[in-house]
Design an enzyme around this catalytic site. Structure first.
Site, PDB file in Angstrom:
ATOM      1  N   ASP A  36       0.064   2.065   8.904  1.00  0.00           N
ATOM      2  CA  ASP A  36      -0.683   1.420  10.062  1.00  0.00           C
ATOM      3  C   ASP A  36       0.360   1.306  11.231  1.00  0.00           C
ATOM      4  OD1 ASP A  36      -2.157   0.168   8.028  1.00  0.00           O
ATOM      5  OD2 ASP A  36      -1.173  -1.521   7.658  1.00  0.00           O
ATOM      6  N   ARG A  80      -4.772  -2.216   9.692  1.00  0.00           N
ATOM      7  CA  ARG A  80      -4.802  -3.724   9.777  1.00  0.00           C
ATOM      8  C   ARG A  80      -5.014  -4.087  11.331  1.00  0.00           C
ATOM      9  NH1 ARG A  80      -3.295  -5.896   5.013  1.00  0.00           N
ATOM     10  NH2 ARG A  80      -1.861  -4.492   3.791  1.00  0.00           N
ATOM     11  N   ASP A 134       4.696  -4.249   6.311  1.00  0.00           N
ATOM     12  CA  ASP A 134       5.127  -5.657   6.670  1.00  0.00           C
ATOM     13  C   ASP A 134       5.597  -6.757   5.489  1.00  0.00           C
ATOM     14  OD1 ASP A 134       5.862  -7.353   8.598  1.00  0.00           O
ATOM     15  OD2 ASP A 134       3.668  -8.038   8.890  1.00  0.00           O
ATOM     16  N   GLY A 194       0.879  -1.237  -0.017  1.00  0.00           N
ATOM     17  CA  GLY A 194      -0.081   0.009  -0.089  1.00  0.00           C
ATOM     18  C   GLY A 194       0.714   1.136   0.016  1.00  0.00           C
ATOM     19  N   THR A 251       4.399   2.560   6.178  1.00  0.00           N
ATOM     20  CA  THR A 251       3.104   2.253   6.160  1.00  0.00           C
ATOM     21  C   THR A 251       2.284   2.868   7.373  1.00  0.00           C
ATOM     22  OG1 THR A 251       1.432   0.357   7.085  1.00  0.00           O
ATOM     23  CG2 THR A 251       3.864   0.347   7.672  1.00  0.00           C
ATOM     24  N   ARG A 269       1.117  -4.766  -4.942  1.00  0.00           N
ATOM     25  CA  ARG A 269       1.510  -5.954  -4.246  1.00  0.00           C
ATOM     26  C   ARG A 269       1.483  -7.056  -4.884  1.00  0.00           C
ATOM     27  NH1 ARG A 269      -2.982  -3.758  -0.348  1.00  0.00           N
ATOM     28  NH2 ARG A 269      -1.487  -2.695   1.229  1.00  0.00           N
ATOM     29  N   ASP A 289       2.436  -0.613  12.306  1.00  0.00           N
ATOM     30  CA  ASP A 289       2.397  -1.851  12.760  1.00  0.00           C
ATOM     31  C   ASP A 289       3.734  -2.595  13.067  1.00  0.00           C
ATOM     32  OD1 ASP A 289       2.523  -2.140  10.253  1.00  0.00           O
ATOM     33  OD2 ASP A 289       0.850  -3.566  10.059  1.00  0.00           O
TER      34      ASP A 289
HETATM   35  O1  F6P Z   1      -1.305  -1.428   4.951  1.00  0.00           O
HETATM   36  C1  F6P Z   1      -2.034  -0.388   4.605  1.00  0.00           C
HETATM   37  C2  F6P Z   1      -3.322  -0.320   4.467  1.00  0.00           C
HETATM   38  O2  F6P Z   1      -4.140   0.837   3.942  1.00  0.00           O
HETATM   39  C3  F6P Z   1      -4.278  -0.981   5.604  1.00  0.00           C
HETATM   40  O3  F6P Z   1      -4.402  -0.067   6.545  1.00  0.00           O
HETATM   41  C4  F6P Z   1      -5.308  -1.623   4.870  1.00  0.00           C
HETATM   42  O4  F6P Z   1      -6.118  -2.452   5.531  1.00  0.00           O
HETATM   43  C5  F6P Z   1      -5.072  -1.883   3.415  1.00  0.00           C
HETATM   44  O5  F6P Z   1      -3.805  -1.300   3.365  1.00  0.00           O
HETATM   45  C6  F6P Z   1      -5.913  -1.552   2.201  1.00  0.00           C
HETATM   46  O6  F6P Z   1      -5.290  -2.349   1.463  1.00  0.00           O
HETATM   47  P1  F6P Z   1      -5.955  -1.940  -0.290  1.00  0.00           P
HETATM   48  O7  F6P Z   1      -5.351  -0.585  -0.631  1.00  0.00           O
HETATM   49  O8  F6P Z   1      -5.140  -3.141  -0.813  1.00  0.00           O
HETATM   50  O9  F6P Z   1      -7.241  -1.800  -0.093  1.00  0.00           O
END
Ligand code: F6P
Length: 382
Positions: free
Chosen positions: A167, A211, A142, A17, A165, A111, A169
């Site tokens: 998050d 997350r 991560d 992300g 990130t 990803r 985390d």
């Molecule tokens: O890891 C960053 C994040 O924004 C999380 O907070 C969230 O759960 C996820 O990515 C959303 O992913 P995507 O952009 O693939 O919907």
């Protein structure tokens, strides 16, 4: 003069992300490479996916590799950025000019499930060797840093990870790139919701990203003055827990509070499990509680909102721009001074250093979270 392909380069990619601060990092890493280190920087488009696609196209063929190098030389900087075909771009000053505060990443991010395959990673490592890459910088969260760790274990190539990130985390660093901006955005969002919450005497339940971590909601709660933060760390919420939370809001209303903003982190789970977004589950539970027979505020309305990707975009805060520059500086120092040793940049007690992959979680982080929860509780009780 016909441009020649550099004898050595450092490559940089953004994975997973996107997070605010990625562009500020790219600018810093390119400028330091050109101005201070005198080493060429190859920007990789679309993260690991860009590398995998290029490795497939070259497929170990010497002539294809020569053609790719020519292509890279013929499309430096912005010319490379606008060519949709090229996944590797030799960055120059102009290509990173004016991008400091811009959200997202001009190199794109992705990803890449194929990268889980060891054979695919082997091909990518061959490609990087063929392109004279002496170090690869991987910027992401991560999953992206796990990919970086695998590359470091499977080769002699120096792989420097950069935690980025929203998050927050990653427990080996006090802060990841992008968190400060996302908190800032959430504070802005809460300010907007408060206007309606106050005018209509409502309870607004806002779902944040993060997350499995509650850090983003926690920090945004503290910074915005939201009345309640619900994080995943204490474990799943059952019906009684939700009644208890509703009772807390109702209690504050009886003591004179006119509205409530509740921040719920997306990692919060329920017992029994629920498929719907947390904000909606909580809305129903709270509404039911407020409307029980004999309740003091049967007209108290609850409105849910899932804040979503709004939290990842927007103008990068000065704090994140500064952290991006410090991470880039630290990455270059590691490349210059540590003879190929891989690791991840980490901010600890306001010092940036490279720590090894697989570094254990800092226990201070969990303690800090608990202290912040308590502080928020003490600040928001009415
Ligand atoms: O890891 C960053 C994040 O924004 C999380 O907070 C969230 O759960 C996820 O990515 C959303 O992913 P995507 O952009 O693939 O919907």
């Amino acid at each position: 003069m016909i441009p020649t392909y550099p004898e050595q380069a450092v490559a940089v990619l953004f994975s997973g992300g996107d997070s605010p601060g990625m562009n500020a990092f790219l600018r810093a890493v390119v400028r330091l490479g050109l101005n201070r280190e005198k080493v060429a920087v190859l920007g990789i488009r679309d993260g690991y996916r860009g590398l995998v696609r290029t490795a497939r196209a070259v497929n170990g063929d010497a002539e294809a590799l020569v053609r790719l190098k020519q292509d890279i030389c013929n499309h430096p900087g912005r010319a490379g950025l606008i060519s949709e075909q090229l996944h590797l771009i030799q960055m120059d000053h102009a290509s990173v000019s004016g991008i400091m505060g811009k959200g997202g990443t001009i190199l794109g991010s992705a990803r890449c499930l194929e990268f889980h395959d060891k054979e695919v990673r082997k091909k990518v490592l061959q490609l990087l060797a063929g392109l004279n890459v002496r170090a690869l910088i991987v910027v992401g969260g991560d999953g992206s840093l796990t990919g970086a760790k695998l590359l470091a274990e499977e080769s002699d190539l120096q792989i420097i990870g950069i935690p980025a990130t929203i998050d927050n985390d990653l427990q080996f660093t006090d802060m990841a790139l992008g968190v400060d901006t996302a908190v800032h955005t959430l504070v802005w969002a809460v300010d907007h919701f408060i206007d309606t919450a106050r005018s209509h005497r409502r309870v607004m339940v806002l779902e944040t990203m993060g997350r499995e971590s509650g850090d983003l909601a926690r920090m945004a709660g503290l910074a915005s003055g939201a009345e309640m933060i619900i994080t995943p760390e204490p474990g799943p919420l059952n019906e009684e827990d939700m009644k208890r939370l509703a009772a807390k809001i109702e209690g504050a209303m009886t003591r004179g509070r006119g509205h409530a903003i509740v921040l719920v982190a997306e990692g919060v789970q329920f017992d029994p499990p629920q498929k719907r977004n947390r904000a909606y589950v909580l809305m129903d539970a709270f509404q039911q509680y407020f409307q029980r027979p004999g309740a003091p505020f049967p007209d108290l309305e609850v409105r849910p909102s899932v804040l979503g990707h709004l939290q990842r975009g927007g103008h990068t805060t000065p704090q994140d721009c500064i952290l991006a520059a410090r991470f880039a500086d630290c990455a270059w120092k590691a490349i210059r001074e540590t003879e190929g040793k891989s690791g991840i940049t980490a901010l600890r007690k306001n010092v940036v250093n490279v720590v090894p992959y697989g570094e254990p979680d800092m226990p201070e982080r969990a303690v800090f979270s608990q202290e912040m929860d308590q502080l928020h509780d003490d600040l928001s009780s009415w």
